[in-house]
Scaffold this active site. Structure first.
Site, PDB file in Angstrom:
ATOM      1  N   LYS A 122       0.844  -1.212   0.000  1.00  0.00           N
ATOM      2  CA  LYS A 122       0.000   0.000   0.000  1.00  0.00           C
ATOM      3  C   LYS A 122       0.876   1.258   0.000  1.00  0.00           C
ATOM      4  O   LYS A 122       0.598   2.212  -0.734  1.00  0.00           O
ATOM      5  CB  LYS A 122      -0.897   0.016   1.254  1.00  0.00           C
ATOM      6  CG  LYS A 122      -2.018  -1.013   1.198  1.00  0.00           C
ATOM      7  CD  LYS A 122      -2.725  -1.127   2.544  1.00  0.00           C
ATOM      8  CE  LYS A 122      -3.599  -2.379   2.575  1.00  0.00           C
ATOM      9  NZ  LYS A 122      -4.119  -2.715   3.894  1.00  0.00           N
ATOM     10  N   ASP A 144     -11.222   1.993   4.339  1.00  0.00           N
ATOM     11  CA  ASP A 144     -11.498   0.553   4.275  1.00  0.00           C
ATOM     12  C   ASP A 144     -13.001   0.264   4.317  1.00  0.00           C
ATOM     13  O   ASP A 144     -13.426  -0.865   4.077  1.00  0.00           O
ATOM     14  CB  ASP A 144     -10.838  -0.170   5.460  1.00  0.00           C
ATOM     15  CG  ASP A 144      -9.519  -0.821   5.055  1.00  0.00           C
ATOM     16  OD1 ASP A 144      -9.284  -0.964   3.846  1.00  0.00           O
ATOM     17  OD2 ASP A 144      -8.747  -1.188   5.958  1.00  0.00           O
ATOM     18  N   GLN A 157      -4.721  -1.786  10.021  1.00  0.00           N
ATOM     19  CA  GLN A 157      -4.423  -3.078   9.407  1.00  0.00           C
ATOM     20  C   GLN A 157      -4.920  -4.214  10.307  1.00  0.00           C
ATOM     21  O   GLN A 157      -4.572  -4.282  11.481  1.00  0.00           O
ATOM     22  CB  GLN A 157      -2.902  -3.205   9.189  1.00  0.00           C
ATOM     23  CG  GLN A 157      -2.491  -4.425   8.419  1.00  0.00           C
ATOM     24  CD  GLN A 157      -2.934  -4.394   6.952  1.00  0.00           C
ATOM     25  OE1 GLN A 157      -2.920  -3.343   6.316  1.00  0.00           O
ATOM     26  NE2 GLN A 157      -3.340  -5.527   6.430  1.00  0.00           N
TER      27      GLN A 157
END
Ligand code: NDP
Length: 301
Positions: A66, A135, A110
């Site tokens: 990312k 997300d 994460q």
């Protein structure tokens, strides 16, 4: 040896829907757009923070992908790593300070959290400001998606990438029967919502679903995210279906120096003989996920 008649009966293989190719196009377009935005609004740069708790190898790999993709298109991305001893209160504190930092436009926590403590993951994902939740895991964004407010929420990147790949096939989703295998918050459930609000009739399967092959055989569009190596067999797949495989599974392979290789949740070789379109693993959904993340981040500004 095949007879001529048998050879002429054998249908051609599916068209491979390449995430590598599509994601490269998305990233090239985004780089141009970010450059343009920077020259129009001098001093402005989109910012992303990836917050990690602990030190899992797989998370380290995803995060570095990312950060690299962000750097390539001119987004300032930083990695905040808390030790695996961080308490829930300390994690929440870090999230709240990023929420308040106006130089940051996207925040990813994460998952899974690698902590020695018991942490309430739901509480953590809901602490991320819905305005920075790229997300799409907070209840606000997930709720909007489930109600069909697609233009007013962050959509999780993996299903968003799957939709982009389905679009690449040219097959219209409206009116089709779509089957999703998996109902996780990050893949299956949002995939269901996206297909539904793009006007497919959707069946979502999970570990308690009876007769999975029969469900799969009804799918004009099949999206699989179950984490079971090559479980979906070609014989289950409807002739001419679009098959999108999100699975990332490592299986033993002595012919490789590493002793293993990556396969999807679909048995590629057999599904390839029945589907009209199929995504490979690797090189299908995986690369799209990061490209869609960058698109979301840019689109937010
Ligand atoms: P989860 O483990 O969170 O969810 C798996 C889902 O599959 C669950 O809903 C589960 O059902 C269902 N399932 C498991 N076994 C079966 C079965 N035998 N029959 C029917 N359904 C079953 O996984 P994720 O959603 O996080 O990930 C799914 C896959 O996608 C994994 O391979 C993962 O590595 C990959 N992935 C890929 C990404 C990418 O960028 N390409 C990003 C994220 C994930 P139940 O709810 O009943 O337990």
């Amino acid at each position: 040896m095949f007879s001529l008649a048998a050879l002429s009966l054998r249908r051609s293989l599916a068209t491979v829907v390449s995430g590598n190719k599509t994601s490269k196009l998305v990233r090239e377009r985004l780089k141009l757009e970010v450059d343009k935005m920077k020259s129009e609004f001098s001093g402005f740069t989109p910012g992303l923070v990836v917050l990690q708790v602990g030190d899992r190898d797989d998370s380290n790999l995803y995060i570095s992908t990312k950060l690299k993709a962000a750097a390539e298109i001119g987004i300032v991305a930083s990695h905040v790593r808390l030790p695996n001893t961080a308490t829930q209160a300390e994690i929440l504190h870090s999230i709240l300070s990023v929420n308040e930092d106006c130089s940051v436009h996207g925040l990813i926590v994460q998952l899974p959290l690698d902590s020695v403590h018991t942490i309430d993951t739901e509480l953590i994902t809901n602490a991320v400001s819905p305005l920075k939740d790229v997300d799409g895991l907070s209840c606000i964004n997930a709720g909007k998606l489930s109600r069909g407010d697609l233009g007013d929420c962050f959509i999780p990147c993996t299903p968003n990438g799957c939709m982009e790949l389905i679009r690449q096939t040219g097959v219209s989703v409206a009116g089709k029967h779509a089957v999703v295998i998996g109902r996780s918050k990050i893949v299956g459930a949002p995939m269901h919502d996206l297909l539904l609000w793009n006007h497919a009739t959707v069946t979502t399967c999970h570990s308690k679903t009876q007769d999975l092959p029969a469900q799969v055989s009804r799918a004009d569009i099949l999206v699989v995210g179950m984490g079971r190596a090559e479980m979906v067999r070609g014989e289950w797949v409807k002739e001419g279906a679009v098959v999108i495989d999100c699975g990332i599974n490592h299986i033993a392979d002595e012919s490789k120096a590493s002793g293993k290789r990556v396969v999807g949740d679909v048995h590629y070789a057999s599904a390839n003989e029945r589907a009209a379109f199929i995504t490979p693993v690797p090189g299908g959904v995986g690369p799209m996920t990061v490209a869609m993340l960058m698109e979301l981040l840019y689109g937010k500004n």
